[in-house]
Design an enzyme around this catalytic site. Structure first.
Site, short mmCIF file in Angstrom:
data_model
loop_
_atom_site.label_atom_id
_atom_site.label_comp_id
_atom_site.label_asym_id
_atom_site.label_seq_id
_atom_site.Cartn_x
_atom_site.Cartn_y
_atom_site.Cartn_z
NE ARG A 171 2.91 11.08 4.60
CZ ARG A 171 4.01 10.44 4.23
NH1 ARG A 171 4.20 9.18 4.59
NH2 ARG A 171 4.92 11.05 3.51
CD GLU A 229 0.49 -6.60 3.06
OE1 GLU A 229 1.31 -7.22 3.74
OE2 GLU A 229 0.43 -5.36 3.03
CG HIS A 274 10.79 5.42 9.69
ND1 HIS A 274 11.19 6.40 8.83
CD2 HIS A 274 10.02 4.58 8.95
CE1 HIS A 274 10.69 6.18 7.62
NE2 HIS A 274 9.97 5.07 7.68
CG HIS A 284 6.53 4.05 10.34
ND1 HIS A 284 6.16 2.83 10.84
CD2 HIS A 284 6.07 4.09 9.07
CE1 HIS A 284 5.53 2.15 9.91
NE2 HIS A 284 5.45 2.89 8.82
CD GLU A 291 0.30 4.33 4.69
OE1 GLU A 291 -0.68 4.93 5.19
OE2 GLU A 291 1.47 4.69 4.86
CG ASP A 298 -0.11 -0.29 2.52
OD1 ASP A 298 1.10 -0.02 2.52
OD2 ASP A 298 -0.69 -0.78 3.50
C1 UD1 Z 1 6.53 4.79 3.71
C2 UD1 Z 1 5.13 4.33 3.33
C3 UD1 Z 1 4.45 3.63 4.50
C4 UD1 Z 1 5.32 2.55 5.09
C5 UD1 Z 1 6.70 3.10 5.39
C6 UD1 Z 1 7.58 1.96 5.81
C7 UD1 Z 1 4.03 5.75 1.67
C8 UD1 Z 1 3.11 6.87 1.45
N1 UD1 Z 1 4.30 5.45 2.97
O1 UD1 Z 1 6.37 5.81 4.69
O2 UD1 Z 1 3.23 3.06 4.07
O3 UD1 Z 1 4.72 2.07 6.26
O4 UD1 Z 1 7.25 3.70 4.21
O5 UD1 Z 1 8.68 2.37 6.52
O6 UD1 Z 1 4.51 5.15 0.74
N2 UD1 Z 1 14.02 8.29 4.91
C9 UD1 Z 1 15.42 8.21 4.88
N3 UD1 Z 1 15.97 7.00 4.54
C10 UD1 Z 1 15.26 5.90 4.24
C11 UD1 Z 1 13.85 6.00 4.29
C12 UD1 Z 1 13.25 7.20 4.60
O7 UD1 Z 1 16.11 9.16 5.14
O8 UD1 Z 1 15.84 4.86 3.95
C13 UD1 Z 1 13.40 9.59 5.26
C14 UD1 Z 1 13.48 10.62 4.09
O9 UD1 Z 1 13.71 11.87 4.63
C15 UD1 Z 1 12.09 10.54 3.48
C16 UD1 Z 1 11.24 10.28 4.73
O10 UD1 Z 1 12.02 9.41 5.54
O11 UD1 Z 1 11.73 11.72 2.79
C17 UD1 Z 1 9.86 9.71 4.48
O12 UD1 Z 1 9.91 8.58 3.61
P1 UD1 Z 1 8.57 8.15 2.79
O13 UD1 Z 1 8.85 6.91 2.01
O14 UD1 Z 1 8.04 9.31 2.05
O15 UD1 Z 1 7.52 7.86 3.91
P2 UD1 Z 1 7.52 6.79 5.10
O16 UD1 Z 1 7.00 7.50 6.29
O17 UD1 Z 1 8.83 6.11 5.18
N1 UDP Z 2 11.84 -3.74 10.27
C1 UDP Z 2 13.23 -3.84 10.19
N2 UDP Z 2 14.00 -3.03 10.98
C2 UDP Z 2 13.44 -2.11 11.82
C3 UDP Z 2 12.04 -1.99 11.88
C4 UDP Z 2 11.27 -2.82 11.08
O1 UDP Z 2 13.76 -4.67 9.45
O2 UDP Z 2 14.18 -1.40 12.49
C5 UDP Z 2 11.01 -4.59 9.42
C6 UDP Z 2 9.90 -5.33 10.13
O3 UDP Z 2 10.32 -6.59 10.56
C7 UDP Z 2 8.81 -5.42 9.06
C8 UDP Z 2 9.03 -4.18 8.23
O4 UDP Z 2 10.35 -3.73 8.51
O5 UDP Z 2 9.01 -6.53 8.20
C9 UDP Z 2 8.00 -3.18 8.62
O6 UDP Z 2 8.36 -1.94 8.18
P1 UDP Z 2 7.63 -0.64 8.68
O7 UDP Z 2 7.14 -0.82 10.07
O8 UDP Z 2 8.57 0.47 8.41
O9 UDP Z 2 6.42 -0.51 7.64
P2 UDP Z 2 4.93 -1.07 7.62
O10 UDP Z 2 4.95 -2.54 7.74
O11 UDP Z 2 4.19 -0.40 8.74
O12 UDP Z 2 4.42 -0.60 6.32
#
Ligand code: UD1
Ligand code: UDP
Length: 366
Positions: free
Chosen positions: A207, A120, A238, A205, A134, A98
């Protein structure tokens, strides 16, 4: 004609964790060509997963920018994927879950009239604002998917209610369980600092929890740790700076609270196994923890994974601090309640989802 080209698109940590088992299974199929595309919506957190599974993307669009908004990420990704699909001319596109990556991969496949397989599929809260965005993303790709790989009977029934034809639905279990079982035994138990007492694991984490809800939950978790002197709270943060700021402010400077960098997946899985209690708003963690009998308090108002709540291995408590404190205290102090929760069998599958998805794709081309 050559082999059918199947393009799998990932971009975030959970996309990769739940898609790479399918990639690995597909790569063994001589009759299909498998191409793995990364949008790079995430960077470090995604690289970790490729490393864990020993798989690298064939194409990496490297799109992540700090502070990316949903609209601009969607726009950049849409342009890049449209171009790539025109070049690669896939016969089938697959994405899971999602995220923005999933939504845009689906939309680009739809615009290019390429069959789309949704891993999924069918998870629903029925409220497009929760989780945001999502719920919208997964409902949107559900409108045009050719194959819906539903993890449970409940998710399949959600799709049937939306008039998805039976022959398009495959109940497979969740590929996240395939993933967690692949890595569960890999790391030594000892990677995490020695602690004789109980470990509480917390991740947040989402939103809709940014700001006050996260701060309030963090404060309540701190109080829970203060009231239980044998506990240690582990908080993998995160990488999003918006999340880290709140967690550091509310949970920093405590000798039994460890704010840590996100451990790579095999290590994180060991941390789940070591934990006595999990506090989380994560989707994936809700699915993984029951495989190891670890009770979860879900820090959200809704869940698209009611199976765990119904089965009794998870409790949906919202972001109310009183609920976190009272339910946390109950689980830490009442052995009967604890063992009832920890003995529930996982409703999310047994690790065979990827094989079933590959079978469905092979049959599609047969
Ligand atoms: C995204 C997904 C969410 C998922 C989450 C998993 C969308 C809209 N949201 O949210 O469904 O649960 O990923 O973790 O797709 N960043 C880094 N390094 C990384 C990853 C993220 O620096 O490796 C920082 C960046 O500043 C980035 C911000 O996190 O701009 C947000 O990342 P983004 O993918 O937009 O949203 P998530 O909150 O991670
Ligand atoms: N996870 C990980 N390291 C972490 C936190 C989560 O490998 O520090 C894994 C976790 O086991 C799961 C996935 O990341 O498989 C979940 O990611 P997240 O919670 O960021 O996203 P969501 O599942 O809520 O979309």
């Amino acid at each position: 004609m050559g082999k059918p080209r199947v393009v799998l698109v990932v971009g975030t940590r959970p996309d990769a964790i739940k898609t790479l088992p399918v990639v690995i299974a597909l790569q063994k199929e001589q009759s299909l060509e498998t191409v793995l595309v990364s949008t790079g919506q995430h960077r470090e957190m995604l690289q970790q997963v490729f490393h864990t599974f020993g798989v690298q993307p064939d194409r990496d669009l490297g799109l992540m920018k700090h502070g990316q908004s949903l609209g601009e990420l969607t726009g950049r990704m849409s342009l890049a994927l449209d171009e790539l699909f025109k070049e690669l001319k896939p016969q089938f596109v697959i994405a899971q879950g999602d995220t923005t990556t999933t939504f845009v991969a689906g939309l680009s496949a739809f615009y290019n009239q390429i069959p789309f397989g949704h891993v999924e599929a069918g998870l629903r809260t029925h409220n497009v604002f929760d989780p945001f965005p999502e719920e919208f993303n997964r409902q949107a790709v559900g409108l045009f998917a050719t194959h819906h790989y539903a993890p449970t009977e409940l998710s399949a029934s959600n799709l049937r209610r939306e008039h998805v034809a039976d022959e398009k639905i495959f109940v497979t279990g969740n590929t996240g369980i395939d993933a967690v079982l692949m890595v569960a035994e890999r790391e030594p138990q000892t990677w995490f600092p020695e602690h004789a007492g109980r470990v509480i694991l917390m991740t947040m984490h989402r939103r809709e929890n940014w700001g006050d809800p996260m701060a309030t939950c963090a404060k309540a978790a701190r109080q829970l740790v203060d009231e239980h002197p044998d506990t240690l709270l582990a908080v993998p943060m995160h990488r999003n700076p918006i999340v880290r700021e709140v967690l550091e402010q509310e949970l920093g400077g405590h000798d039994r609270i460890h704010l840590i960098e996100p451990p790579e997946y095999a290590r994180f899985t060991k941390l789940i196994q070591r934990a006595n209690l999990i506090l989380t708003d994560s989707g994936g963690v809700q699915e993984e923890a029951p495989s190891f009998g670890i009770p979860i308090l879900v820090l959200r108002n809704t869940t698209e994974r009611p199976e765990g709540v119904d089965a009794g291995c998870a409790k949906l408590i919202g972001t109310n601090p009183e609920a976190l404190l009272s339910e946390g205290t109950r689980l830490l102090n009442d052995k009967v309640v604890y063992s009832e929760m920890s003995q529930v069998k996982s409703p999310y599958g047994e690790g065979k989802a990827s094989a079933m998805i590959v079978e469905a794709i092979k049959n599609y081309f047969a």
